[in-house]
Design a protein around this motif. Structure first.
Motif: not given
Length: 220
Positions: A113-116, A126-135
């Protein structure tokens, strides 16, 4: 090329599915769903898996694919962090780990998502968890992994799973924010080109998707 797609019963997943079916380089598409889809197409098959965290019984059906578009997910609205983390992070990573075991030469695409938040330290849950998933996905043993952050997408006329709010925004948003709006032709073109030729970034922002789509049309 043969691809797997999850989340095809959602709006973005459905749009990417239709774009994939229309792409001449895609020969087979396997929908992995929790519930059956009414969509039929000569290139399309379906596999129902109730629990995305346990794919052991489906290794034969999930082997031999070139790419996966993971579009399954849920809105964070009204959800606590623990439940959202289980669905968005844990389920995605467990699915991806097993898929990488079956297909080490696969390219894996994650609908983010934008702003992950790649730092994983921001205030927005939600942005933290999306970023953690990406990483975490970058550490798995795929040929390559990409997280794409598409922003607002103009729905296809053939789509069935479009929320009413998007139908309203579609009359305004693309004209007010053209640089923040994508079409499914752009997304499909960009993802197929990246699947084939790769890209120099793991995170595909709106501007990257637009650039890749333009490059693809330029070299046709």
């Amino acid at each position: 090329m043969k691809i797997i797609i999850t989340g095809a019963t959602g709006m973005i997943g459905e749009g990417i599915l239709l774009a994939s079916l229309a792409h001449p380089n895609i020969t087979e598409v396997l929908m992995v769903n929790r519930r059956a889809s009414p969509l039929k197409h000569p290139k399309l098959s379906e596999l129902i898996i109730k629990d995305f965290t346990d794919l052991a019984a489906y290794s034969t059906q999930l082997t031999g694919y070139d790419g996966c578009f993971y579009c399954a997910g849920i809105s964070s609205f009204g959800m606590n962090e623990q439940k959202y983390n289980f669905i968005t992070f844990y389920t995605t990573i467990m699915f991806a780990k097993e898929l990488a075991h079956f297909n080490s030469d696969m390219v894996f695409f994650y609908l983010s998502g934008v702003y992950a938040d790649s730092s994983e330290n921001g205030k927005i849950m939600w942005a933290r968890i999306k970023g953690k998933t990406e990483n975490a996905l970058k550490e798995l043993h795929f040929k390559a992994t990409y997280s794409f952050r598409p922003g607002f997408i103009i729905p296809l006329k053939a789509q069935k799973n479009v929320r009413l709010i998007y139908k309203g925004l579609n009359l305004i948003y693309p004209f007010v924010f053209p640089n923040k709006t994508l079409t499914y032709d752009e997304i499909g073109t960009a993802l197929m080109r990246t699947l084939t030729l790769g890209y120099n970034k793991n995170i595909l922002e709106i501007e990257d998707l637009k650039l890749i789509a333009r490059q693809s049309k330029r070299y046709k």
